[in-house]
Design a protein around this motif. Structure first.
Motif, mmCIF file in Angstrom:
data_model
loop_
_atom_site.group_PDB
_atom_site.id
_atom_site.type_symbol
_atom_site.label_atom_id
_atom_site.label_comp_id
_atom_site.label_asym_id
_atom_site.label_seq_id
_atom_site.Cartn_x
_atom_site.Cartn_y
_atom_site.Cartn_z
ATOM 1 N N GLU A 85 9.348 -18.026 -1.262
ATOM 2 C CA GLU A 85 8.661 -19.301 -1.085
ATOM 3 C C GLU A 85 9.683 -20.418 -1.270
ATOM 4 N N GLY A 233 -0.957 -14.794 -0.018
ATOM 5 C CA GLY A 233 -0.618 -13.768 0.955
ATOM 6 C C GLY A 233 -1.736 -13.554 1.953
ATOM 7 N N SER A 234 -1.592 -12.531 2.778
ATOM 8 C CA SER A 234 -2.554 -12.268 3.849
ATOM 9 C C SER A 234 -3.926 -11.864 3.333
ATOM 10 N N ILE A 239 0.547 -13.985 -4.325
ATOM 11 C CA ILE A 239 1.422 -12.827 -4.399
ATOM 12 C C ILE A 239 2.439 -13.016 -5.521
ATOM 13 N N SER A 244 5.009 -7.830 -4.953
ATOM 14 C CA SER A 244 4.246 -7.895 -3.709
ATOM 15 C C SER A 244 5.180 -7.654 -2.537
ATOM 16 N N ALA A 246 5.256 -7.293 1.984
ATOM 17 C CA ALA A 246 4.598 -7.423 3.279
ATOM 18 C C ALA A 246 4.835 -6.154 4.085
ATOM 19 N N GLN A 275 0.438 -6.640 -0.204
ATOM 20 C CA GLN A 275 -0.495 -7.775 -0.238
ATOM 21 C C GLN A 275 -0.213 -8.825 0.827
ATOM 22 N N ASP A 276 0.670 -8.509 1.772
ATOM 23 C CA ASP A 276 1.010 -9.514 2.770
ATOM 24 C C ASP A 276 1.415 -8.821 4.067
ATOM 25 N N PHE A 290 8.803 -9.616 -1.351
ATOM 26 C CA PHE A 290 8.700 -11.001 -1.806
ATOM 27 C C PHE A 290 9.527 -11.182 -3.073
#
Length: 326
Positions: A85, A233-234, A239, A244, A246, A275-276, A290
């Motif tokens: 991020e 997240g998605s 996240i 976490s 993706a 989680q993504d 992440f």
């Protein structure tokens, strides 16, 4: 989940390199954060037991070992990359310094629609419509914020604006790193840091390189997200850095635990939670880890392009159902 379309191998937990040394309690806490969203009848009782498990490392490890089996879906080696991020400086109004906008979703854009390309938007297709959320001072950071899908913008008065993914323009994602390789760059020259440096040093060709990826991401303000939480997240929940990951939901159930065995200069052995998702994350042995928030997380995430093995932890019945003789 479409994991049946790929070969699967069920393992024992002692076949997972470093399993006993991990912090299973930390992984269980992250698993609980999204487990309530899993509605499949196979997962519902597992999530009930997750909520009731004692909050100790021993109990957490026993929870995973009693209710799951490790499954390798697809054929390793995996490809692990990293994301983060960003935390960037910006302004709610355009100024001589802050001249590059991040846009909210245009009201006419619908799910799956092919909308204006990146090049058209960057050339002003949305200008003057009041869709600007915030202005940044670097077009390269605008691009990479879209790749990450979320960010923190520090405004001149010190306030922090949290942004999350809202929509995309429907065009396929194309890797600008792969485009540089196609133009003759070596694999060693395509880390995120190297790409940023090259684009800044070559403004004209750099803009053309960024526009070779027609995919464009729109953002939304995350009004109620605490400063201490990670990005959304998605699954619609925050996240967690280095817990976490993706994945491609065609092969891995969103919310499922996954065991990461990443090789490279800094090997990683850790239980994470899927989680993504991401536009560039495709395949059973593909994952984006992440790394957290801010500059240091970005430096670490940008260096990751490593092989290894991605192992799903699936409820026992689901794990054995993937075997070809079932």
């Amino acid at each position: 989940m479409a994991a049946n379309a790929a070969p699967a191998q069920v393992l024992e937990f002692d076949a997972l390199d470093g399993w006993a040394a991990d912090d299973h309690r930390a992984a269980l806490a992250v698993f609980r954060n999204t487990c309530s969203l899993l509605r499949d009848p196979v997962w519902v009782p597992v999530c009930k037991l997750a909520a009731d498990a004692a909050d100790t490392s021993t109990a957490a490890r026993q929870f995973f070992e009693l209710l799951f089996r490790p499954v390798v879906v697809g054929t390793p080696p995996a490809l692990f990359t990293g994301y983060y991020e960003p935390e960037l400086k910006g302004s709610l109004t355009r100024t001589p310094r802050f001249g590059y906008p991040l846009y909210r979703k245009p009201p006419e854009l619908t799910e799956g629609q092919i909308f204006q390309s990146r090049e058209a938007i960057e050339s002003g297709a949305l200008r003057g419509r009041g869709l600007e959320l915030v202005w940044l001072d670097d077009p390269v950071e605008v691009y990479f914020l879209q790749v990450q899908g979320s960010g923190r913008i520090v405004l001149p008065d010190g306030r922090v604006l949290r942004l999350g993914y809202a929509a995309k323009n429907g065009h396929p994602y194309r890797s600008i790193g792969q485009e540089l390789i196609r133009r003759g760059a070596s694999l060693a020259d395509v880390s995120a840091q190297d790409i940023k440096a090259w684009v800044r040093a070559n403004p004209g060709p750099g803009r053309a390189l960024l526009n070779s990826n027609p995919s464009y991401v729109f953002f939304r303000k995350l009004e109620d997200l605490p400063a201490t939480s990670g990005p959304i997240g998605s699954m619609g929940r925050p996240i967690t850095g280095l817990r976490s990951v993706a994945i491609d939901p065609a092969f891995v159930t969103l919310g499922a635990p996954v065991w990461v065995e990443k090789e490279g200069r800094e090997p990683l052995r850790r239980l994470m939670i899927a989680q993504d998702t991401g536009g560039a994350i495709k395949g059973a042995q593909r994952a984006d880890i992440f790394f957290g928030t801010g500059f240091s997380a970005g430096e670490e995430a940008g260096k990751i392009k490593d092989g290894g093995r991605l192992i799903q932890l699936l409820p026992i019945d689901r794990a054995y159902a993937l075997l070809p003789d079932r």
